[in-house]
Design a protein around this motif. Structure first.
Motif, short mmCIF file in Angstrom:
data_model
loop_
_atom_site.label_atom_id
_atom_site.label_comp_id
_atom_site.label_asym_id
_atom_site.label_seq_id
_atom_site.Cartn_x
_atom_site.Cartn_y
_atom_site.Cartn_z
N CYS A 99 0.84 -1.20 0.00
CA CYS A 99 0.00 0.00 0.00
C CYS A 99 0.88 1.25 0.00
O CYS A 99 1.84 1.33 0.77
N HIS A 200 -11.42 4.60 5.41
CA HIS A 200 -10.87 4.59 6.76
C HIS A 200 -11.79 5.41 7.65
O HIS A 200 -12.14 6.54 7.30
N HIS A 227 -12.91 0.41 7.02
CA HIS A 227 -11.66 0.01 7.65
C HIS A 227 -11.54 0.83 8.94
O HIS A 227 -11.34 2.04 8.90
N CYS A 303 -7.59 -3.61 3.54
CA CYS A 303 -7.60 -4.23 2.21
C CYS A 303 -7.19 -5.71 2.32
O CYS A 303 -6.29 -6.06 3.08
N CYS A 312 -3.94 -5.96 5.15
CA CYS A 312 -3.49 -4.76 5.87
C CYS A 312 -3.92 -4.86 7.32
O CYS A 312 -4.93 -4.30 7.72
S1 SF4 Z 1 -6.60 -0.46 4.51
FE1 SF4 Z 1 -4.35 -0.58 4.49
S2 SF4 Z 1 -3.84 -1.30 2.43
FE2 SF4 Z 1 -5.93 -0.52 2.34
S3 SF4 Z 1 -5.73 1.63 1.76
FE3 SF4 Z 1 -5.81 1.57 4.01
S4 SF4 Z 1 -3.66 1.55 4.65
FE4 SF4 Z 1 -3.73 0.95 2.47
#
Ligand code: SF4
Length: 349
Positions: A99, A200, A227, A303, A312
Protein backbone atom coordinates in the motif's frame (compact mmCIF):
# COMPACT_ATOMS: atom_id res chain seq x y z
CA UNK A 1 21.65 19.10 2.78
CA UNK A 2 22.10 17.98 -0.85
CA UNK A 3 21.82 14.34 0.31
CA UNK A 4 18.61 15.15 2.19
CA UNK A 5 16.99 16.76 -0.85
CA UNK A 6 17.80 13.73 -2.98
CA UNK A 7 15.86 11.48 -0.60
CA UNK A 8 12.35 11.91 -1.91
CA UNK A 9 9.69 9.95 -3.75
CA UNK A 10 9.52 8.30 -6.21
CA UNK A 11 13.19 7.31 -5.65
CA UNK A 12 12.64 6.82 -1.91
CA UNK A 13 9.70 5.98 0.32
CA UNK A 14 9.00 5.69 4.01
CA UNK A 15 8.08 2.27 5.33
CA UNK A 16 6.33 1.41 8.61
CA UNK A 17 8.55 -0.12 11.27
CA UNK A 18 6.34 -3.25 11.35
CA UNK A 19 6.75 -3.66 7.58
CA UNK A 20 10.51 -3.19 7.83
CA UNK A 21 10.56 -6.00 10.44
CA UNK A 22 8.42 -8.31 8.24
CA UNK A 23 10.68 -7.70 5.24
CA UNK A 24 13.85 -8.24 7.27
CA UNK A 25 15.13 -4.68 6.76
CA UNK A 26 15.06 -3.93 10.49
CA UNK A 27 15.59 -6.39 13.34
CA UNK A 28 12.72 -6.87 15.78
CA UNK A 29 9.94 -9.14 17.01
CA UNK A 30 6.32 -8.38 17.71
CA UNK A 31 4.01 -9.24 20.61
CA UNK A 32 2.43 -12.71 20.29
CA UNK A 33 4.37 -13.23 17.05
CA UNK A 34 2.09 -10.80 15.15
CA UNK A 35 3.10 -10.48 11.51
CA UNK A 36 2.44 -7.49 9.29
CA UNK A 37 0.89 -8.86 6.09
CA UNK A 38 1.05 -5.61 4.12
CA UNK A 39 4.00 -3.56 2.87
CA UNK A 40 2.86 -0.14 4.12
CA UNK A 41 4.70 2.66 2.31
CA UNK A 42 4.38 6.41 2.66
CA UNK A 43 5.31 8.96 0.03
CA UNK A 44 8.31 10.93 1.25
CA UNK A 45 9.39 14.57 0.81
CA UNK A 46 11.64 16.49 3.19
CA UNK A 47 9.04 19.28 3.37
CA UNK A 48 6.29 16.79 4.30
CA UNK A 49 2.54 17.21 4.28
CA UNK A 50 0.91 20.62 3.94
CA UNK A 51 -2.32 19.63 5.68
CA UNK A 52 -2.91 19.93 9.37
CA UNK A 53 -5.31 17.20 10.50
CA UNK A 54 -5.57 17.55 14.27
CA UNK A 55 -5.04 13.86 15.07
CA UNK A 56 -2.30 13.09 12.55
CA UNK A 57 1.35 12.54 13.35
CA UNK A 58 2.34 14.09 10.01
CA UNK A 59 0.41 17.37 10.52
CA UNK A 60 2.35 20.39 9.31
CA UNK A 61 2.08 22.19 12.65
CA UNK A 62 3.21 19.19 14.73
CA UNK A 63 6.80 19.89 15.82
CA UNK A 64 9.64 17.93 14.19
CA UNK A 65 10.93 17.25 10.68
CA UNK A 66 8.82 15.13 8.33
CA UNK A 67 11.64 12.60 8.04
CA UNK A 68 11.48 11.86 11.76
CA UNK A 69 7.76 12.28 12.49
CA UNK A 70 5.97 9.16 13.69
CA UNK A 71 2.74 8.22 11.93
CA UNK A 72 0.07 6.06 13.57
CA UNK A 73 2.54 5.82 16.42
CA UNK A 74 5.44 4.09 14.76
CA UNK A 75 8.64 5.23 13.12
CA UNK A 76 8.70 5.22 9.31
CA UNK A 77 12.34 4.85 8.20
CA UNK A 78 13.21 5.95 4.64
CA UNK A 79 14.44 3.38 2.08
CA UNK A 80 15.36 3.59 -1.62
CA UNK A 81 12.56 2.21 -3.82
CA UNK A 82 14.97 -0.28 -5.41
CA UNK A 83 15.74 -1.75 -1.99
CA UNK A 84 12.02 -1.89 -1.19
CA UNK A 85 11.28 -3.72 -4.45
CA UNK A 86 14.07 -6.24 -3.77
CA UNK A 87 12.74 -6.82 -0.26
CA UNK A 88 9.18 -7.37 -1.59
CA UNK A 89 10.52 -9.94 -4.02
CA UNK A 90 12.10 -11.78 -1.09
CA UNK A 91 9.20 -11.25 1.34
CA UNK A 92 7.81 -14.10 3.46
CA UNK A 93 4.75 -15.74 1.89
CA UNK A 94 2.38 -14.26 4.49
CA UNK A 95 2.94 -10.76 3.02
CA UNK A 96 0.05 -10.31 0.58
CA UNK A 97 -0.21 -6.67 -0.49
CA UNK A 98 1.60 -3.35 -0.87
CA UNK A 99 0.00 0.00 0.00
CA UNK A 100 1.22 3.50 -0.86
CA UNK A 101 -0.15 6.22 1.41
CA UNK A 102 -0.22 9.64 -0.20
CA UNK A 103 0.19 12.93 1.66
CA UNK A 104 -1.01 16.44 0.83
CA UNK A 105 1.84 17.70 -1.30
CA UNK A 106 1.62 18.92 -4.89
CA UNK A 107 4.43 16.58 -6.00
CA UNK A 108 2.77 13.54 -4.53
CA UNK A 109 0.40 12.80 -7.44
CA UNK A 110 3.06 12.14 -10.09
CA UNK A 111 5.39 10.38 -7.66
CA UNK A 112 2.61 8.01 -6.61
CA UNK A 113 1.83 7.15 -10.25
CA UNK A 114 5.51 6.40 -10.85
CA UNK A 115 5.79 4.29 -7.67
CA UNK A 116 2.73 2.24 -8.74
CA UNK A 117 4.30 1.68 -12.17
CA UNK A 118 7.61 0.47 -10.71
CA UNK A 119 5.99 -1.78 -8.12
CA UNK A 120 3.69 -3.31 -10.74
CA UNK A 121 6.57 -3.92 -13.17
CA UNK A 122 9.05 -5.35 -10.70
CA UNK A 123 7.19 -6.94 -7.77
CA UNK A 124 4.41 -9.53 -7.51
CA UNK A 125 2.07 -8.10 -4.86
CA UNK A 126 -1.24 -6.31 -5.57
CA UNK A 127 -1.15 -2.56 -4.87
CA UNK A 128 -3.52 -0.36 -2.82
CA UNK A 129 -3.35 3.40 -2.72
CA UNK A 130 -4.52 5.37 0.29
CA UNK A 131 -5.33 8.49 -1.68
CA UNK A 132 -5.45 12.18 -0.81
CA UNK A 133 -8.68 13.31 -2.54
CA UNK A 134 -7.83 17.01 -2.09
CA UNK A 135 -5.09 16.85 -4.76
CA UNK A 136 -6.76 14.40 -7.16
CA UNK A 137 -9.35 14.29 -9.92
CA UNK A 138 -11.13 11.49 -11.77
CA UNK A 139 -8.41 11.17 -14.38
CA UNK A 140 -5.76 10.54 -11.70
CA UNK A 141 -7.80 7.59 -10.46
CA UNK A 142 -7.99 6.19 -13.98
CA UNK A 143 -4.20 6.55 -14.31
CA UNK A 144 -3.64 4.82 -10.98
CA UNK A 145 -5.72 1.90 -12.18
CA UNK A 146 -4.00 1.82 -15.57
CA UNK A 147 -0.59 1.85 -13.89
CA UNK A 148 -1.49 -1.22 -11.84
CA UNK A 149 -3.24 -0.31 -8.56
CA UNK A 150 -6.22 -2.57 -7.77
CA UNK A 151 -7.63 -1.05 -4.56
CA UNK A 152 -8.27 2.43 -3.21
CA UNK A 153 -8.58 3.63 0.38
CA UNK A 154 -10.14 6.97 1.28
CA UNK A 155 -9.55 8.30 4.78
CA UNK A 156 -12.97 9.85 5.45
CA UNK A 157 -11.96 9.37 9.11
CA UNK A 158 -14.69 11.53 10.68
CA UNK A 159 -18.30 10.39 11.05
CA UNK A 160 -20.00 13.74 10.32
CA UNK A 161 -19.31 16.77 8.09
CA UNK A 162 -19.06 18.98 11.19
CA UNK A 163 -16.36 16.82 12.79
CA UNK A 164 -14.52 16.59 9.48
CA UNK A 165 -14.45 20.37 9.14
CA UNK A 166 -13.40 20.82 12.76
CA UNK A 167 -10.45 18.41 12.66
CA UNK A 168 -9.35 18.47 9.00
CA UNK A 169 -10.85 21.56 7.44
CA UNK A 170 -11.51 25.11 8.58
CA UNK A 171 -11.14 24.22 12.28
CA UNK A 172 -7.41 23.60 11.78
CA UNK A 173 -6.86 25.91 8.78
CA UNK A 174 -6.56 22.72 6.73
CA UNK A 175 -7.29 22.22 3.02
CA UNK A 176 -9.57 19.18 3.19
CA UNK A 177 -13.30 19.32 2.42
CA UNK A 178 -15.92 16.69 3.23
CA UNK A 179 -17.67 17.12 -0.16
CA UNK A 180 -14.44 16.57 -2.09
CA UNK A 181 -13.67 13.39 -0.13
CA UNK A 182 -17.12 11.96 -0.92
CA UNK A 183 -16.94 13.01 -4.58
CA UNK A 184 -13.61 11.19 -4.99
CA UNK A 185 -14.86 8.21 -2.97
CA UNK A 186 -17.79 7.84 -5.40
CA UNK A 187 -15.49 8.24 -8.43
CA UNK A 188 -13.16 5.60 -6.95
CA UNK A 189 -16.07 3.21 -6.74
CA UNK A 190 -17.06 3.85 -10.38
CA UNK A 191 -13.50 3.16 -11.52
CA UNK A 192 -12.26 0.43 -9.15
CA UNK A 193 -15.68 -1.18 -8.36
CA UNK A 194 -16.79 -3.24 -5.36
CA UNK A 195 -14.98 -4.74 -3.37
CA UNK A 196 -11.99 -2.58 -4.20
CA UNK A 197 -12.76 0.63 -2.32
CA UNK A 198 -12.46 1.07 1.44
CA UNK A 199 -13.09 4.02 3.74
CA UNK A 200 -10.87 4.59 6.76
CA UNK A 201 -13.02 5.57 9.75
CA UNK A 202 -11.60 6.73 13.06
CA UNK A 203 -13.54 6.06 16.25
CA UNK A 204 -13.12 8.42 19.20
CA UNK A 205 -13.37 11.83 17.61
CA UNK A 206 -16.58 12.94 19.35
CA UNK A 207 -19.06 10.98 17.23
CA UNK A 208 -21.68 8.70 18.76
CA UNK A 209 -21.72 4.96 18.16
CA UNK A 210 -25.03 5.47 16.36
CA UNK A 211 -23.49 8.00 13.94
CA UNK A 212 -20.63 5.62 13.17
CA UNK A 213 -23.00 2.69 12.66
CA UNK A 214 -25.18 4.67 10.25
CA UNK A 215 -22.10 5.78 8.33
CA UNK A 216 -20.79 2.20 8.03
CA UNK A 217 -24.24 1.09 6.87
CA UNK A 218 -24.41 3.88 4.29
CA UNK A 219 -20.94 3.02 2.98
CA UNK A 220 -21.71 -0.68 2.83
CA UNK A 221 -24.86 -0.07 0.78
CA UNK A 222 -22.80 2.02 -1.65
CA UNK A 223 -20.29 -0.85 -2.00
CA UNK A 224 -17.54 0.59 0.23
CA UNK A 225 -15.97 -1.44 3.04
CA UNK A 226 -15.22 0.23 6.38
CA UNK A 227 -11.66 0.01 7.65
CA UNK A 228 -11.82 0.86 11.35
CA UNK A 229 -9.23 2.77 13.31
CA UNK A 230 -9.29 4.04 16.87
CA UNK A 231 -8.02 7.46 17.85
CA UNK A 232 -4.64 7.04 19.59
CA UNK A 233 -3.01 10.35 20.43
CA UNK A 234 0.32 11.16 18.79
CA UNK A 235 2.81 12.85 21.11
CA UNK A 236 3.01 16.65 20.60
CA UNK A 237 0.06 16.63 18.19
CA UNK A 238 -2.84 19.04 18.65
CA UNK A 239 -4.87 16.30 20.35
CA UNK A 240 -1.98 14.84 22.37
CA UNK A 241 -4.04 14.81 25.59
CA UNK A 242 -7.17 13.26 24.18
CA UNK A 243 -7.87 9.70 25.45
CA UNK A 244 -8.51 6.69 23.24
CA UNK A 245 -12.21 5.88 22.81
CA UNK A 246 -13.56 3.58 25.54
CA UNK A 247 -12.68 -0.01 24.67
CA UNK A 248 -16.30 -1.28 25.04
CA UNK A 249 -17.49 1.36 22.54
CA UNK A 250 -14.82 0.36 20.03
CA UNK A 251 -15.67 -3.34 20.43
CA UNK A 252 -19.37 -2.57 19.82
CA UNK A 253 -18.59 -0.61 16.66
CA UNK A 254 -16.35 -3.44 15.42
CA UNK A 255 -19.14 -5.95 16.06
CA UNK A 256 -21.74 -3.72 14.35
CA UNK A 257 -19.49 -3.44 11.29
CA UNK A 258 -19.13 -7.20 11.11
CA UNK A 259 -22.89 -7.72 11.42
CA UNK A 260 -23.57 -5.19 8.63
CA UNK A 261 -20.85 -6.34 6.23
CA UNK A 262 -21.55 -10.05 6.75
CA UNK A 263 -25.24 -9.28 6.08
CA UNK A 264 -26.33 -10.67 9.44
CA UNK A 265 -28.28 -7.48 10.17
CA UNK A 266 -28.34 -3.74 9.56
CA UNK A 267 -28.44 -0.45 11.43
CA UNK A 268 -32.24 -0.48 11.19
CA UNK A 269 -32.38 -3.61 13.37
CA UNK A 270 -30.08 -2.14 16.04
CA UNK A 271 -31.21 -0.08 19.04
CA UNK A 272 -29.32 2.79 20.65
CA UNK A 273 -29.66 4.63 23.98
CA UNK A 274 -30.05 8.40 24.36
CA UNK A 275 -26.28 8.89 24.14
CA UNK A 276 -26.19 6.92 20.90
CA UNK A 277 -24.60 3.81 22.44
CA UNK A 278 -25.55 0.47 20.93
CA UNK A 279 -28.02 -1.29 23.23
CA UNK A 280 -29.08 -4.14 20.97
CA UNK A 281 -27.41 -5.51 17.82
CA UNK A 282 -30.69 -6.91 16.51
CA UNK A 283 -29.48 -10.55 16.59
CA UNK A 284 -30.82 -13.51 18.57
CA UNK A 285 -28.67 -13.97 21.66
CA UNK A 286 -27.24 -17.37 20.62
CA UNK A 287 -26.22 -16.01 17.21
CA UNK A 288 -24.71 -12.91 18.83
CA UNK A 289 -22.74 -15.11 21.25
CA UNK A 290 -21.38 -17.27 18.44
CA UNK A 291 -20.35 -14.21 16.39
CA UNK A 292 -18.45 -12.82 19.41
CA UNK A 293 -16.84 -16.22 20.07
CA UNK A 294 -15.71 -16.37 16.43
CA UNK A 295 -13.33 -13.50 17.29
CA UNK A 296 -12.97 -12.22 13.75
CA UNK A 297 -15.15 -9.11 14.26
CA UNK A 298 -12.44 -7.73 16.56
CA UNK A 299 -9.58 -8.13 14.11
CA UNK A 300 -8.18 -5.27 12.05
CA UNK A 301 -10.17 -4.45 8.91
CA UNK A 302 -8.32 -3.31 5.81
CA UNK A 303 -7.60 -4.23 2.21
CA UNK A 304 -7.54 -7.96 1.54
CA UNK A 305 -4.92 -10.02 -0.26
CA UNK A 306 -5.47 -12.51 -3.11
CA UNK A 307 -6.47 -15.12 -0.46
CA UNK A 308 -9.48 -12.95 0.51
CA UNK A 309 -8.16 -12.42 4.06
CA UNK A 310 -7.27 -8.98 5.42
CA UNK A 311 -3.71 -8.21 4.30
CA UNK A 312 -3.49 -4.76 5.87
CA UNK A 313 -3.57 -5.87 9.51
CA UNK A 314 -1.47 -2.97 10.94
CA UNK A 315 -0.22 -4.68 14.14
CA UNK A 316 -0.42 -2.29 17.11
CA UNK A 317 -1.06 0.76 14.94
CA UNK A 318 -3.94 1.76 17.24
CA UNK A 319 -2.81 0.76 20.69
CA UNK A 320 0.01 -0.71 22.74
CA UNK A 321 0.61 -4.47 22.56
CA UNK A 322 -1.56 -6.03 25.29
CA UNK A 323 -4.42 -8.47 25.79
CA UNK A 324 -6.77 -5.49 25.33
CA UNK A 325 -6.43 -4.23 21.77
CA UNK A 326 -8.27 -1.75 19.59
CA UNK A 327 -7.84 -4.03 16.49
CA UNK A 328 -6.34 -7.48 16.90
CA UNK A 329 -3.87 -8.38 14.13
CA UNK A 330 -4.71 -12.07 14.73
CA UNK A 331 -7.72 -14.03 16.03
CA UNK A 332 -8.05 -13.13 19.73
CA UNK A 333 -7.14 -16.04 22.03
CA UNK A 334 -9.31 -17.38 24.88
CA UNK A 335 -8.00 -14.86 27.41
CA UNK A 336 -8.63 -11.98 25.02
CA UNK A 337 -12.10 -13.27 24.08
CA UNK A 338 -12.96 -13.54 27.77
CA UNK A 339 -12.05 -9.87 28.25
CA UNK A 340 -14.05 -8.89 25.16
CA UNK A 341 -17.13 -10.71 26.54
CA UNK A 342 -16.73 -9.01 29.92
CA UNK A 343 -16.46 -5.55 28.38
CA UNK A 344 -18.52 -5.36 25.20
CA UNK A 345 -21.83 -4.62 26.91
CA UNK A 346 -20.42 -2.13 29.45
CA UNK A 347 -21.84 1.31 28.86
CA UNK A 348 -19.51 3.27 31.15
CA UNK A 349 -16.02 4.37 30.15
S1 SF4 B 1 -6.60 -0.46 4.51
FE1 SF4 B 1 -4.35 -0.58 4.49
S2 SF4 B 1 -3.84 -1.30 2.43
FE2 SF4 B 1 -5.93 -0.52 2.34
S3 SF4 B 1 -5.73 1.63 1.76
FE3 SF4 B 1 -5.81 1.57 4.01
S4 SF4 B 1 -3.66 1.55 4.65
FE4 SF4 B 1 -3.73 0.95 2.47
Amino acid sequence: MAERIKQQSPEYAKMSQATAISLGLVRGRMYRGAANRCVNLLVHYPEGCSANCAYCGLAKKRPGSYKDKSFIHVAWPVFPMDEIIDAINNAPSYVKRTCISMITNGKCRLATLEMIRRLKDKAPLPISILITPTILNENDLVEMKNNGADKIGVAIDLATPELFDKYRGKGVSGPHRWEKYWEILKKSLEIFRYPNVGAHLMVGMGETEEQMVYLMDRLWHMGVESHLFSFFAEEDSKLADRPQPPWPAYLRIQLARYIIEEKLGSSRGMRFDREGRILDFGLASDLLESVITYGKPFMTTGCSGPDGEVACNRPFGNCLPDVKQWNYPYIPNEEELGLIRQNIFKTGN
